[in-house]
Design a protein around this motif. Structure first.
Motif, PDB file in Angstrom:
ATOM      1  N   LYS A 154       0.893  -1.292  -0.028  1.00 28.85           N
ATOM      2  CA  LYS A 154       0.008  -0.091   0.074  1.00 28.85           C
ATOM      3  C   LYS A 154       0.939   1.041   0.149  1.00 28.85           C
ATOM      4  O   LYS A 154       1.739   1.300   0.854  1.00 28.85           O
TER       5      LYS A 154
ATOM      6  N   GLY B  68      -7.973   8.100   6.030  1.00 34.84           N
ATOM      7  CA  GLY B  68      -6.712   7.153   6.290  1.00 34.84           C
ATOM      8  C   GLY B  68      -7.226   5.722   5.886  1.00 34.84           C
ATOM      9  O   GLY B  68      -6.589   4.546   6.269  1.00 34.84           O
TER      10      GLY B  68
ATOM     11  N   ASP C  34      -5.261   2.205   4.148  1.00 32.33           N
ATOM     12  CA  ASP C  34      -4.723   1.335   5.094  1.00 32.33           C
ATOM     13  C   ASP C  34      -5.624  -0.053   5.247  1.00 32.33           C
ATOM     14  O   ASP C  34      -5.276  -1.187   5.417  1.00 32.33           O
TER      15      ASP C  34
ATOM     16  N   LYS D 289      -1.723   8.567  13.777  1.00 33.36           N
ATOM     17  CA  LYS D 289      -2.519   8.199  12.410  1.00 33.36           C
ATOM     18  C   LYS D 289      -1.606   7.397  11.605  1.00 33.36           C
ATOM     19  O   LYS D 289      -1.880   7.503  10.284  1.00 33.36           O
TER      20      LYS D 289
HETATM   21 MG    MG Z   1      -2.599   7.342   6.188  1.00 29.70          MG
END
Ligand code: MG
Ligand code: ADP
Ligand code: ASP
Length: 409
Positions: A7, A151, A154, A209
């Motif tokens: 990723k 986010g 992920d 984060k």
């Molecule tokens: Mg991120």
């Protein structure tokens, strides 16, 4: 032949040059014999830019349309990466979340993945292709585009790894691993070689984060071998794994900071059974998550009741609380959206006493006032004024000797 999910986050695909570098890295991994699924984020800043466009029109855009808009960020980068791969002779194909069929629930802007159809991806991998998948997005049962919360790429990566039974999920980002605290705040923070799922989950929940919370939940639930590494420099990164694989446990692994905090207090309500439910019921009904709660010891049968919410929910929570206060005949409502939460985290805490008092003493020595405290088996959190955010993190990082592996408490 190993099946590996890579990723790449926003900075790693932040320009055409960077995308070219990612393509090179993917080619090398492929030449080493790996079968590869590559999940990408939108170019850095793009999701914020798109959000800004919608908010320039209205304060609260419709969740459905926002998802249609935000999902375009990742659609751009999957196509560009597939083009870059093809240009250097790597057979690649890109898919949006809906094309893979990453099926989610209907909760726009914070959808949860229900199921991933791995057939198409497995077929492509079998024919030697690199499969590039858009992070952060899925589709609900009615065909609406959904996104997974900030986010969220992920989580796409880890969920793909789980669904495809991949050997490892590698999260390439702009730091070379998980650190004892955010290296942007404490430059001498130290990279951790290994972190347990449980610690990482706490760290992510409390503000680190570097990984989305949901991605760690998935990794833990499906036992996905998860590694955080730099997309710019080679190195071992940080392995996130089950506790029994971690040989040496530090008492405290990290310090986290969460700036998204706000607190509200209702003053002078009668201290009787059911009062907490009466106050928090309407807040929960508005889908607002409450984090810390403190009810003070009452005097004259009255009490003050304080709780914290995400800063984005502050205004709405305040409106609701004012209505409740009027109904209950409370003496007033106060609030503060200039607070932050600072926490220490570590699985070793279970077997060590006195860490909380050491934490409080270190903060007191710097003249930092603690407004609220909460603890669990493996963390202690305090609320302080936001002007002390960085100072608190640095103070605790020092107090527990986290920069020095041999000294780490
Ligand atoms: Mg991120
Ligand atoms: P990406 O765009 O690759 O998803 P993010 O910005 O979401 O990257 O996450 C990486 C950032 O997380 C780092 O640049 C770092 O500032 C921040 N961060 C916060 N806490 C930590 C920590 N404990 N260890 C490493 N990075 C952290
Ligand atoms: N592009 C999305 C965001 O900025 C998802 C991600 O980067 O993981 O939040």
């Amino acid at each position: 032949m190993a099946l590996v999910v890579h990723k790449y986050g926003g900075t790693s695909v932040g320009s055409v040059e960077r995308i070219r570098l990612v393509a090179e890295q993917v080619r090398k991994a492929k030449e080493n014999g790996d079968r590869l699924v590559v999940v990408v984020s939108a170019m850095s800043g793009e999701t914020d830019r798109l959000l800004g466009l919608a908010k320039a029109l209205v304060e609260r855009p419709s969740g459905r349309e926002l998802d249609v808009l935000l999902a375009t960020g990742e659609q751009v980068t999957i196509a560009l990466l597939a083009i870059a791969l093809q240009a250097i002779g790597v057979d690649a194909v890109s898919y949006t979340g809906a094309q893979v069929r990453i099926l989610t629930d209907e909760a726009h802007n914070k959808a949860r993945i229900r199921e991933i159809d791995g057939d198409r991806v497995h077929r492509d991998l079998a024919s030697g292709k690199v499969v590039v998948v858009a992070g952060f997005q899925g589709v609900d049962e009615n065909g609406n585009i959904t996104t997974l919360g900030r986010g969220g790429s992920d989580t796409t990566a880890v969920a793909m790894a789980a669904a495809l039974a991949a050997d490892e999920c590698r999260i390439y980002t702009d730091v070379d691993g998980v650190y004892t605290t955010d290296p942007r705040i404490v430059p001498k923070a130290r990279r951790l070689d290994v972190v347990t799922y449980e610690e990482m989950l706490e760290m992510a929940s409390l503000g680190a984060k570097v990984l989305q919370i949901r991605s760690v939940e998935f990794a833990s639930k499906y036992n996905v071998r998860l590694r955080v590494l730099s997309s710019f420099v080679d190195g071992p990164g940080t392995l996130i794994t089950a506790e029994d694989e971690v040989m040496e446990e530090a008492v405290i692994s990290g310090v986290t900071l969460n700036r998204d905090e706000a607190k509200l207090t209702i003053l002078g309500v009668s201290d009787r059974p059911g009062i907490a439910a009466t106050i928090l019921g309407p807040i929960a009904d508005a889908n607002i998550e409450v984090d810390m709660i403190v009810q003070n010891v009452g005097s004259d049968g009255n009490t003050d009741f304080t709780f914290t919410v995400h800063r984005n929910d502050y205004k709405t929570a305040m409106e609701i609380l004012q209505l409740t206060a009027a109904e209950l005949g409370a003496s007033g409502v106060t609030g503060d959206n200039t607070i932050v939460k600072v926490s220490i985290v570590g699985v070793g805490m279970r077997s060590h006493a006195g860490l909380a008092s050491r934490m409080f003493r270190a903060l007191a020595e710097e003249g930092i006032n603690i407004q609220m405290i909460s603890t669990s088996e493996i963390k202690v959190s305090v609320v302080v004024n936001e002007k002390y955010a960085e100072l608190s993190v640095r103070t605790l990082h020092d107090a527990f000797g986290l920069h020095d592996k041999s000294a780490a408490a």
